[in-house]
Design a protein around this motif. Structure first.
Motif, PDB file in Angstrom:
ATOM      1  N   HIS A  48      -3.341  -2.613   8.500  1.00  0.00           N
ATOM      2  CA  HIS A  48      -2.431  -2.348   7.380  1.00  0.00           C
ATOM      3  C   HIS A  48      -2.859  -1.080   6.637  1.00  0.00           C
ATOM      4  N   ALA A  49      -4.173  -0.945   6.409  1.00  0.00           N
ATOM      5  CA  ALA A  49      -4.657   0.247   5.682  1.00  0.00           C
ATOM      6  C   ALA A  49      -4.459   1.512   6.519  1.00  0.00           C
ATOM      7  N   PHE A  50      -4.811   1.448   7.812  1.00  0.00           N
ATOM      8  CA  PHE A  50      -4.690   2.655   8.650  1.00  0.00           C
ATOM      9  C   PHE A  50      -3.222   3.042   8.862  1.00  0.00           C
ATOM     10  N   ALA A  88      -9.817   1.606  -1.302  1.00  0.00           N
ATOM     11  CA  ALA A  88     -10.939   2.545  -1.189  1.00  0.00           C
ATOM     12  C   ALA A  88     -10.852   3.337   0.114  1.00  0.00           C
ATOM     13  N   THR A  89     -10.331   2.704   1.158  1.00  0.00           N
ATOM     14  CA  THR A  89     -10.138   3.416   2.436  1.00  0.00           C
ATOM     15  C   THR A  89      -9.096   4.515   2.260  1.00  0.00           C
ATOM     16  N   LEU A  90      -8.022   4.189   1.548  1.00  0.00           N
ATOM     17  CA  LEU A  90      -6.979   5.198   1.331  1.00  0.00           C
ATOM     18  C   LEU A  90      -7.494   6.343   0.448  1.00  0.00           C
ATOM     19  N   ARG A  91      -8.407   6.007  -0.473  1.00  0.00           N
ATOM     20  CA  ARG A  91      -8.985   7.077  -1.306  1.00  0.00           C
ATOM     21  C   ARG A  91      -9.859   8.004  -0.453  1.00  0.00           C
ATOM     22  N   LEU A 132       0.825  -1.216   0.000  1.00  0.00           N
ATOM     23  CA  LEU A 132       0.000   0.000   0.000  1.00  0.00           C
ATOM     24  C   LEU A 132       0.860   1.268   0.000  1.00  0.00           C
ATOM     25  N   GLY A 133       2.168   1.095  -0.122  1.00  0.00           N
ATOM     26  CA  GLY A 133       3.039   2.269  -0.166  1.00  0.00           C
ATOM     27  C   GLY A 133       3.892   2.446   1.076  1.00  0.00           C
ATOM     28  N   GLY A 134       3.671   1.581   2.061  1.00  0.00           N
ATOM     29  CA  GLY A 134       4.508   1.639   3.263  1.00  0.00           C
ATOM     30  C   GLY A 134       3.733   2.132   4.475  1.00  0.00           C
ATOM     31  N   ALA A 135       4.178   1.683   5.647  1.00  0.00           N
ATOM     32  CA  ALA A 135       3.503   2.059   6.900  1.00  0.00           C
ATOM     33  C   ALA A 135       4.071   3.385   7.414  1.00  0.00           C
ATOM     34  N   ALA A 136       3.181   4.342   7.630  1.00  0.00           N
ATOM     35  CA  ALA A 136       3.607   5.603   8.234  1.00  0.00           C
ATOM     36  C   ALA A 136       3.863   5.411   9.728  1.00  0.00           C
ATOM     37  N   ARG A 137       3.369   4.290  10.278  1.00  0.00           N
ATOM     38  CA  ARG A 137       3.563   3.954  11.701  1.00  0.00           C
ATOM     39  C   ARG A 137       3.517   2.432  11.836  1.00  0.00           C
ATOM     40  N   SER A 138       4.294   1.874  12.774  1.00  0.00           N
ATOM     41  CA  SER A 138       4.348   0.411  12.880  1.00  0.00           C
ATOM     42  C   SER A 138       3.394  -0.131  13.945  1.00  0.00           C
TER      43      SER A 138
END
Ligand SMILES: O=C(O)C[C@H]1C=CC(=O)O1
Ligand SMILES: [Mn+2]
Length: 389
Positions: A314-316, A282-285, A128-134
């Motif tokens: 993963h999405a959040f 769709a969540t990221l959109r 999804l482009g990488g986790a901004a937080r783990s």
């Protein structure tokens, strides 16, 4: 890499008991029905997804049984034999053959991501482009209905370093008694502990106006979905009137809703859920629309089990902004689950798996025990129908 094709899609109804009664405005839960979706691909990779509703059809307009029917009868025949790695193309087919059914689409998309992650040796958040937080902050819902019991439960959670933010469900019964209940809990727990309330659409605008003023005075930090989901103008008037942030949950499903609510200035915060949106992408959109409009985000739950909660995580984790944290405590509300290892909650946060795919594996014995059709078969075998004359 050779193309892996979608070889099979299975949707299994799984009934799991909760650790205690969970009291919401529209129903009291004693169990949750998960729809576990398993996709098998021609290269031997497999993926998992989950479509779970809250209390059958009492929370939203999609039931577990209806979701299974949509998958078995419409989505699966249209997707078999297609490129399992081209998730955008698969979801375009899903959109064409089925209107709505966002929970079903979310579970299938998630299973394709899980399989792709296994194929590529990467966790879903990387895809999804990488986790901004783990790890993600997770609140807990106090829903026993009894103030003293809720206060004890909250203190125990803080002591165990599991949760330090609490959500109270207040859409049922006498609003004055509910507000007094909230005020007692906020006072007992003190300023350090954030308290949010979820009305689940139960109030009309006049009642909401009266009650939110008192919740604000009691020090409540966030008010979730006070009025019916389609009454956006009422939500907007409340958001304009009060300082306490107003969060849309049932009112916001996808990017389209996120845009329309932003245009109406209807809410300060959006509770996103992968199943409402129709998938991780769709969540990221929807999150991108919120970001563009300056609206804060919150990672919501359908009270999913481990598969759906980790998928949501993963999405959040991939959302640039997640100002209000999450409520991904679903697995902790269930007495048992159908996975080998349940998610890790530590230091008030849910820790994201870093292994390929979702990082969740099904436990075949537990699945066999809890799946609805298996138990029916077992019961039918124990009590065979009388032979016809
Ligand atoms: O947010 C909802 O409306 C539903 C769900 C989420 C947490 C919880 O306790 O119930
Ligand atoms: Mn809610």
């Amino acid at each position: 890499m050779t193309t892996a094709l979608i070889a099979s899609i299975e949707a299994l109804l799984v009934d799991l008991p909760t650790i205690r009664a969970h009291k919401l405005a529209m129903t009291t839960l004693h169990q949750q029905t998960l729809v576990i979706v398993r996709v098998r691909c021609s290269d031997g990779t497999e993926g998992l997804g989950e479509a779970t509703s809250i209390g059958g059809l009492s929370y939203g307009d999609q039931s577990p049984e209806g979701t299974k029917l949509a998958i078995d009868t419409y989505l699966t025949p249209a997707l078999l034999g297609r490129d399992a790695g081209n998730i955008n193309a698969a979801m375009a087919v899903a959109a064409k053959v089925a209107q709505g059914h966002s929970y079903a689409k979310s579970a299938i998309e998630c299973a394709l991501f899980d399989a792709l992650g296994h194929r590529l040796g990467q966790p879903v958040h990387t895809l999804l482009g990488g986790a901004a937080r783990s790890s993600l902050p997770v609140l807990w819902t106090l829903a026993s209905g009894d103030s003293a019991r809720d206060i004890d439960e909250a203190r125990a959670m803080i002591e165990a370093r599991r949760h330090k933010v609490f959500k109270l469900k207040i859409g049922f019964g006498d609003p004055d008694a509910n507000i007094a209940h909230v005020a007692r809990i906020k006072q007992a727990l003190g300023d350090e502990v954030r308290i949010t309330v979820d009305v689940n659409q139960a109030w009309d605008e006049a009642l909401a106006t009266r009650c939110i003023a008192r919740l604000e005075a009691a020090g409540v930090d966030l008010v979730e979905q006070p009025t019916p989901r389609r009454q956006r103008a009422a939500l907007a008037r409340l958001a304009a009137r009060f300082d306490v942030p107003i969060m849309a949950d049932e009112s916001v499903n996808d990017a389209q809703d996120a845009l329309e609510l932003a245009q109406a200035a209807a809410a300060d915060v959006y509770a996103l859920k992968i199943s409402k949106a129709g998938g991780l992408l769709a969540t990221l959109r929807a999150a991108a629309v919120a970001d563009a409009a300056g609206i804060a985000l919150y990672g919501g739950t359908m009270l999913e089990g481990s598969v759906g909660s980790i998928a949501s995580a993963h999405a959040f984790a991939a959302c640039p902004q997640l100002r209000w944290g999450t409520e991904l405590f679903g697995p902790l509300l269930l007495k048992d689950d159908v996975v080998v290892e349940r998610p890790l909650y530590r230091d008030f946060e849910l820790h994201l798996p870093a292994t390929p795919g979702l990082g969740v594996a099904l436990d075949p014995d537990k699945l066999a025990f809890y799946r609805r059709d298996r138990r029916r078969t077992a019961v039918a075998a124990a009590h065979p129908a009388p032979a016809e004359e």
